[in-house]
Design a protein around this motif. Sequence first.
Motif, PDB file in Angstrom:
ATOM      1  N   ALA A   1       0.835  -1.202   0.000  1.00 23.83           N
ATOM      2  CA  ALA A   1       0.000   0.000   0.000  1.00 23.83           C
ATOM      3  C   ALA A   1       0.863   1.243   0.000  1.00 23.83           C
ATOM      4  O   ALA A   1       1.935   1.287   0.615  1.00 23.83           O
ATOM      5  CB  ALA A   1      -0.916  -0.002   1.220  1.00 23.83           C
ATOM      6  N   SER A   2       0.414   2.259  -0.701  1.00 24.52           N
ATOM      7  CA  SER A   2       1.121   3.529  -0.773  1.00 24.52           C
ATOM      8  C   SER A   2       0.510   4.508   0.211  1.00 24.52           C
ATOM      9  O   SER A   2      -0.636   4.346   0.654  1.00 24.52           O
ATOM     10  CB  SER A   2       1.048   4.113  -2.193  1.00 24.52           C
TER      11      SER A   2
ATOM     12  N   GLY B   1     -10.155   6.047 -11.704  1.00 24.26           N
ATOM     13  CA  GLY B   1      -8.908   6.455 -11.083  1.00 24.26           C
ATOM     14  C   GLY B   1      -7.783   5.491 -11.390  1.00 24.26           C
ATOM     15  O   GLY B   1      -7.955   4.406 -11.935  1.00 24.26           O
ATOM     16  N   ASP B   2      -6.597   5.878 -11.006  1.00 29.61           N
ATOM     17  CA  ASP B   2      -5.413   5.069 -11.249  1.00 29.61           C
ATOM     18  C   ASP B   2      -5.359   3.936 -10.246  1.00 29.61           C
ATOM     19  O   ASP B   2      -5.327   4.166  -9.045  1.00 29.61           O
ATOM     20  CB  ASP B   2      -4.174   5.955 -11.122  1.00 29.61           C
ATOM     21  N   ARG B   3      -5.352   2.693 -10.731  1.00 34.44           N
ATOM     22  CA  ARG B   3      -5.310   1.523  -9.864  1.00 34.44           C
ATOM     23  C   ARG B   3      -3.901   0.977  -9.693  1.00 34.44           C
ATOM     24  O   ARG B   3      -3.708  -0.035  -9.043  1.00 34.44           O
ATOM     25  CB  ARG B   3      -6.213   0.416 -10.438  1.00 34.44           C
ATOM     26  N   SER B   4      -2.906   1.608 -10.346  1.00 35.03           N
ATOM     27  CA  SER B   4      -1.550   1.093 -10.196  1.00 35.03           C
ATOM     28  C   SER B   4      -1.044   1.283  -8.777  1.00 35.03           C
ATOM     29  O   SER B   4      -0.210   0.515  -8.309  1.00 35.03           O
ATOM     30  CB  SER B   4      -0.619   1.788 -11.196  1.00 35.03           C
ATOM     31  N   SER B   5      -1.493   2.314  -8.101  1.00 31.91           N
ATOM     32  CA  SER B   5      -1.142   2.535  -6.705  1.00 31.91           C
ATOM     33  C   SER B   5      -2.416   2.549  -5.882  1.00 31.91           C
ATOM     34  O   SER B   5      -3.435   3.070  -6.322  1.00 31.91           O
ATOM     35  CB  SER B   5      -0.386   3.859  -6.549  1.00 31.91           C
ATOM     36  N   TRP B   6      -2.360   1.964  -4.724  1.00 37.87           N
ATOM     37  CA  TRP B   6      -3.537   1.882  -3.863  1.00 37.87           C
ATOM     38  C   TRP B   6      -3.108   2.148  -2.431  1.00 37.87           C
ATOM     39  O   TRP B   6      -1.927   2.109  -2.089  1.00 37.87           O
ATOM     40  CB  TRP B   6      -4.207   0.506  -3.981  1.00 37.87           C
ATOM     41  N   THR B   7      -4.072   2.447  -1.609  1.00 36.65           N
ATOM     42  CA  THR B   7      -3.796   2.829  -0.232  1.00 36.65           C
ATOM     43  C   THR B   7      -4.818   2.188   0.693  1.00 36.65           C
ATOM     44  O   THR B   7      -5.922   1.824   0.259  1.00 36.65           O
ATOM     45  CB  THR B   7      -3.837   4.361  -0.073  1.00 36.65           C
ATOM     46  N   LEU B   8      -4.435   2.055   1.940  1.00 33.29           N
ATOM     47  CA  LEU B   8      -5.348   1.576   2.967  1.00 33.29           C
ATOM     48  C   LEU B   8      -6.073   2.720   3.664  1.00 33.29           C
ATOM     49  O   LEU B   8      -6.839   2.478   4.599  1.00 33.29           O
ATOM     50  CB  LEU B   8      -4.590   0.739   4.002  1.00 33.29           C
ATOM     51  N   GLY B   9      -5.826   3.941   3.238  1.00 35.04           N
ATOM     52  CA  GLY B   9      -6.560   5.081   3.770  1.00 35.04           C
ATOM     53  C   GLY B   9      -6.276   5.313   5.245  1.00 35.04           C
ATOM     54  O   GLY B   9      -5.126   5.398   5.687  1.00 35.04           O
ATOM     55  N   LEU B  10      -7.344   5.391   6.030  1.00 34.34           N
ATOM     56  CA  LEU B  10      -7.214   5.646   7.463  1.00 34.34           C
ATOM     57  C   LEU B  10      -6.520   4.513   8.200  1.00 34.34           C
ATOM     58  O   LEU B  10      -5.977   4.721   9.290  1.00 34.34           O
ATOM     59  CB  LEU B  10      -8.597   5.872   8.081  1.00 34.34           C
ATOM     60  N   TRP B  11      -6.550   3.326   7.635  1.00 32.77           N
ATOM     61  CA  TRP B  11      -6.034   2.146   8.333  1.00 32.77           C
ATOM     62  C   TRP B  11      -4.590   1.832   7.956  1.00 32.77           C
ATOM     63  O   TRP B  11      -4.038   0.850   8.429  1.00 32.77           O
ATOM     64  CB  TRP B  11      -6.915   0.950   8.012  1.00 32.77           C
TER      65      TRP B  11
END
Length: 432
Positions: A396-397, A421-431
């Motif tokens: 995760a970024s 949106g760009d799916r090459s990078s993803w994030t866990l957000g608040l978690w």
Amino acid sequence: RFERLLQSQYLLIDSRPRRLVLVLPSSLPLPLVSTVLDTLFTNFQPPTISLMSAPALTTVAAGLRSALVVDIGWSETVITSIYEYREVQCTRTVRGTKMLGEEMFRMLAEVIDPSVSEEDETTGEKIRNILSFEECEEVLARMAWCKPGKRPEQQALPVGLTPVEEEDELRSSMRAMDISEDHAANPMQAIPLRSTDPPITLKLPFSKLAEPCETALFGAGKLAHDLDDQELPLHLLVYRSLLKLPLDVRSICMSRIIFVGGGSNLPGLKSRILGDVAALIEQRGWDSVQGKAVDQLRNNPKLRRTRSRQAGEGPTEVLGDEIVTSPGLMDQEPDPIEDELKREARKTNPAVESGNLRAVESLGAWSGGSLLSQLKIPSVSVVDRDAWLQHGASGASRSAEISIGTQRQSMGPGAFKSAGGDRSSWTLGLWG
């Protein structure tokens, strides 16, 4: 064949992969989030899982963009400030339904056996054998209530925003049941108990059943400075949560207070919290500094008059006998173009409710998640199955590294993004 029949006819699902929406508390630790994602990706094999915050979805289910979500849960009460679908701050207290149940259990045990009120080494073990926990929970669900607080008179506050008087549903229900607040006319309630040895029927005044709520949720008998930051009463925690917010966010959130959780169903609790918060606003205003000096300044008209005179004068420059006022303290010249734009905006845009204490109902976080799923609005944190199984949480970024090339949507900045949106990078957000 039996599994397909069970899924298609009884469970009303098919064997095709489905995208999942996972509603999580914002304070859930990352190891637990990783365990949940591993379990779902391994057993159910969904292509993607969207992570969404429970307070934000509660706000969506109420039809709002901003709100103050008061979640009165089992072990704690969590107050989350949502502004434009973003979590601004989160505060919590250990006062919840668990503490309320313990106080109700202790009150019933003392009525059954007055000797347990004396503190000794065998008191704890003796109380546990008097009454069953299940029967205490039933008494709490059926008979517990919250006393109405002292309502302040409706008047304009000298500092800050003005609260409005909310309808007291407890008073109307008490009038419907012909129950008076006078202790002399307080009716007796018969409570049959079958878990005691032998079974008995308790007879208690109706006001006695409200004492556990006063002690557990409002800290009756204790001063505020004697309490830790994690055990503040509910009304004081709501007031401090609003006090920490910026002025514009506070004016919006205080008019959109959402009560959720099992403890919020206690009769009279919502109106009591709103009434006590209104009393605190009238007493303290929106000043974060408290103490004897502040009280003297607030109650002494001479000190306030001197302070206002000094503030009104401002910095001045003396040139001979002429006093020149600073340009920053002078009234601005009227701008006809800006006034015309404001008038046109008021015609097309509805007035925004702000600056008043008001409670709002919500359908809950799961209804908000279902609504966003039907609208096909993915969240910022969309976890792909292949990426998760290959890299796990380490892939995760950070939020600053996410490349979102879409324009701002009507759902608010940063809360949700479109499917392109760009799916090459993803994030866990608040978690993450």
